[in-house]
Design a protein around this motif. Sequence first.
Motif, mmCIF file in Angstrom:
data_model
loop_
_atom_site.group_PDB
_atom_site.id
_atom_site.type_symbol
_atom_site.label_atom_id
_atom_site.label_comp_id
_atom_site.label_asym_id
_atom_site.label_seq_id
_atom_site.Cartn_x
_atom_site.Cartn_y
_atom_site.Cartn_z
ATOM 1 N N ASP A 59 32.710 -24.883 49.488
ATOM 2 C CA ASP A 59 31.811 -24.463 48.411
ATOM 3 C C ASP A 59 30.354 -24.557 48.858
ATOM 4 O O ASP A 59 29.550 -23.645 48.609
ATOM 5 N N LEU A 60 30.009 -25.636 49.528
ATOM 6 C CA LEU A 60 28.640 -25.799 50.016
ATOM 7 C C LEU A 60 28.290 -24.734 51.056
ATOM 8 O O LEU A 60 27.157 -24.240 51.092
ATOM 9 N N ALA A 61 29.254 -24.364 51.895
ATOM 10 C CA ALA A 61 29.014 -23.328 52.901
ATOM 11 C C ALA A 61 28.757 -21.976 52.235
ATOM 12 O O ALA A 61 27.904 -21.198 52.688
ATOM 13 N N LYS A 62 29.471 -21.692 51.146
ATOM 14 C CA LYS A 62 29.229 -20.449 50.405
ATOM 15 C C LYS A 62 27.814 -20.453 49.819
ATOM 16 O O LYS A 62 27.104 -19.448 49.869
ATOM 17 N N ARG A 63 27.417 -21.582 49.274
ATOM 18 C CA ARG A 63 26.071 -21.692 48.713
ATOM 19 C C ARG A 63 25.012 -21.600 49.817
ATOM 20 O O ARG A 63 23.934 -21.050 49.617
ATOM 21 N N ALA A 64 25.342 -22.141 50.999
ATOM 22 C CA ALA A 64 24.419 -22.069 52.136
ATOM 23 C C ALA A 64 24.242 -20.615 52.585
ATOM 24 O O ALA A 64 23.144 -20.218 52.988
ATOM 25 N N ARG A 65 25.300 -19.828 52.519
ATOM 26 C CA ARG A 65 25.208 -18.405 52.868
ATOM 27 C C ARG A 65 24.264 -17.689 51.897
ATOM 28 O O ARG A 65 23.426 -16.887 52.313
ATOM 29 N N LYS A 66 24.393 -18.009 50.613
ATOM 30 C CA LYS A 66 23.504 -17.411 49.612
ATOM 31 C C LYS A 66 22.063 -17.864 49.869
ATOM 32 O O LYS A 66 21.122 -17.064 49.785
ATOM 33 N N PHE A 67 21.881 -19.142 50.206
ATOM 34 C CA PHE A 67 20.569 -19.689 50.549
ATOM 35 C C PHE A 67 19.970 -18.914 51.725
ATOM 36 O O PHE A 67 18.802 -18.542 51.716
ATOM 37 N N ARG A 68 20.796 -18.661 52.745
ATOM 38 C CA ARG A 68 20.345 -17.913 53.922
ATOM 39 C C ARG A 68 19.934 -16.495 53.548
ATOM 40 O O ARG A 68 18.916 -15.983 54.012
ATOM 41 N N ASP A 69 20.723 -15.850 52.706
ATOM 42 C CA ASP A 69 20.407 -14.487 52.285
ATOM 43 C C ASP A 69 19.091 -14.426 51.510
ATOM 44 O O ASP A 69 18.326 -13.478 51.647
ATOM 45 N N GLU A 70 18.836 -15.433 50.699
ATOM 46 C CA GLU A 70 17.616 -15.472 49.886
ATOM 47 C C GLU A 70 16.371 -15.861 50.680
ATOM 48 O O GLU A 70 15.289 -15.340 50.444
ATOM 49 N N ARG A 71 16.538 -16.785 51.621
ATOM 50 C CA ARG A 71 15.373 -17.345 52.312
ATOM 51 C C ARG A 71 15.257 -16.947 53.779
ATOM 52 O O ARG A 71 14.283 -17.299 54.438
ATOM 53 N N GLY A 72 16.283 -16.301 54.302
ATOM 54 C CA GLY A 72 16.217 -15.858 55.690
ATOM 55 C C GLY A 72 16.463 -16.945 56.716
ATOM 56 O O GLY A 72 16.190 -16.772 57.901
ATOM 57 N N ARG A 73 16.979 -18.068 56.289
ATOM 58 C CA ARG A 73 17.303 -19.167 57.210
ATOM 59 C C ARG A 73 18.405 -20.017 56.600
ATOM 60 O O ARG A 73 18.611 -20.026 55.388
ATOM 61 N N LEU A 74 19.099 -20.748 57.457
ATOM 62 C CA LEU A 74 20.129 -21.664 56.977
ATOM 63 C C LEU A 74 19.485 -22.938 56.438
ATOM 64 O O LEU A 74 18.356 -23.269 56.814
ATOM 65 N N PRO A 75 20.180 -23.673 55.581
ATOM 66 C CA PRO A 75 19.660 -24.959 55.114
ATOM 67 C C PRO A 75 19.425 -25.899 56.302
ATOM 68 O O PRO A 75 20.177 -25.898 57.274
ATOM 69 N N ASP A 76 18.381 -26.698 56.198
ATOM 70 C CA ASP A 76 17.993 -27.611 57.274
ATOM 71 C C ASP A 76 18.503 -29.016 56.981
ATOM 72 O O ASP A 76 18.285 -29.553 55.896
ATOM 73 N N ILE A 77 19.162 -29.596 57.962
ATOM 74 C CA ILE A 77 19.737 -30.940 57.817
ATOM 75 C C ILE A 77 18.640 -31.999 57.654
ATOM 76 O O ILE A 77 18.885 -33.076 57.139
ATOM 77 N N LYS A 78 17.408 -31.692 58.073
ATOM 78 C CA LYS A 78 16.303 -32.649 57.971
ATOM 79 C C LYS A 78 15.354 -32.325 56.816
ATOM 80 O O LYS A 78 14.281 -32.894 56.726
ATOM 81 N N SER A 79 15.756 -31.458 55.921
ATOM 82 C CA SER A 79 14.902 -31.055 54.803
ATOM 83 C C SER A 79 14.601 -32.232 53.884
ATOM 84 O O SER A 79 15.411 -33.156 53.742
ATOM 85 N N GLN A 80 13.456 -32.169 53.238
ATOM 86 C CA GLN A 80 13.099 -33.180 52.236
ATOM 87 C C GLN A 80 13.900 -32.972 50.951
ATOM 88 O O GLN A 80 14.071 -33.891 50.168
ATOM 89 N N ASP A 81 14.378 -31.755 50.750
ATOM 90 C CA ASP A 81 15.146 -31.408 49.554
ATOM 91 C C ASP A 81 16.598 -31.880 49.725
ATOM 92 O O ASP A 81 17.302 -31.457 50.640
ATOM 93 N N ALA A 82 17.044 -32.754 48.845
ATOM 94 C CA ALA A 82 18.393 -33.332 48.945
ATOM 95 C C ALA A 82 19.476 -32.256 48.845
ATOM 96 O O ALA A 82 20.497 -32.340 49.541
ATOM 97 N N TRP A 83 19.273 -31.258 48.002
ATOM 98 C CA TRP A 83 20.281 -30.205 47.844
ATOM 99 C C TRP A 83 20.401 -29.376 49.125
ATOM 100 O O TRP A 83 21.504 -29.050 49.558
ATOM 101 N N GLU A 84 19.285 -29.061 49.742
ATOM 102 C CA GLU A 84 19.317 -28.302 50.998
ATOM 103 C C GLU A 84 20.028 -29.102 52.088
ATOM 104 O O GLU A 84 20.835 -28.570 52.843
ATOM 105 N N ARG A 85 19.738 -30.403 52.157
ATOM 106 C CA ARG A 85 20.420 -31.266 53.135
ATOM 107 C C ARG A 85 21.916 -31.291 52.882
ATOM 108 O O ARG A 85 22.727 -31.231 53.814
ATOM 109 N N ARG A 86 22.299 -31.383 51.615
ATOM 110 C CA ARG A 86 23.727 -31.442 51.272
ATOM 111 C C ARG A 86 24.436 -30.157 51.696
ATOM 112 O O ARG A 86 25.547 -30.199 52.211
ATOM 113 N N MET A 87 23.789 -29.007 51.468
ATOM 114 C CA MET A 87 24.386 -27.740 51.908
ATOM 115 C C MET A 87 24.545 -27.723 53.427
ATOM 116 O O MET A 87 25.586 -27.309 53.944
#
Length: 104
Positions: A59-87
């Motif tokens: 489920d998180l990988a599907k959301r990460a794909r949508k994140f990538r489509d919207e922002r042009g990059r994959l979620p970052d494991i070192k992000s300050q945003d907890a949701w982005e890190r979780r994805m």
Amino acid sequence: MRKFALSVRELDIDLIDGINPFEAAYSVLAKSMNEQMLKQVEAAIAGKRAGIPIEEARDLAKRARKFRDERGRLPDIKSQDAWERRMAEGVEVLRRHVALNPNA
């Protein structure tokens, strides 16, 4: 019974410096790893620590794909945003799962 006193100041520190089993491995890794490889290692370690069940990881990988489509990059494991890190952790857990279970 005789007691002996040993002063730490009398120890030969060069012994510690002379016995470093990781020195050669570190030297090879430092020369052969670039920034991208270090990021992959960091993501793999974070994904391993995450303890995310495989269904949640999907489920998180599907959301990460949508994140990538919207922002042009994959979620970052070192992000300050907890949701982005979780994805990003979910993507890594799923990546490890597929690598270890190619027929799953």
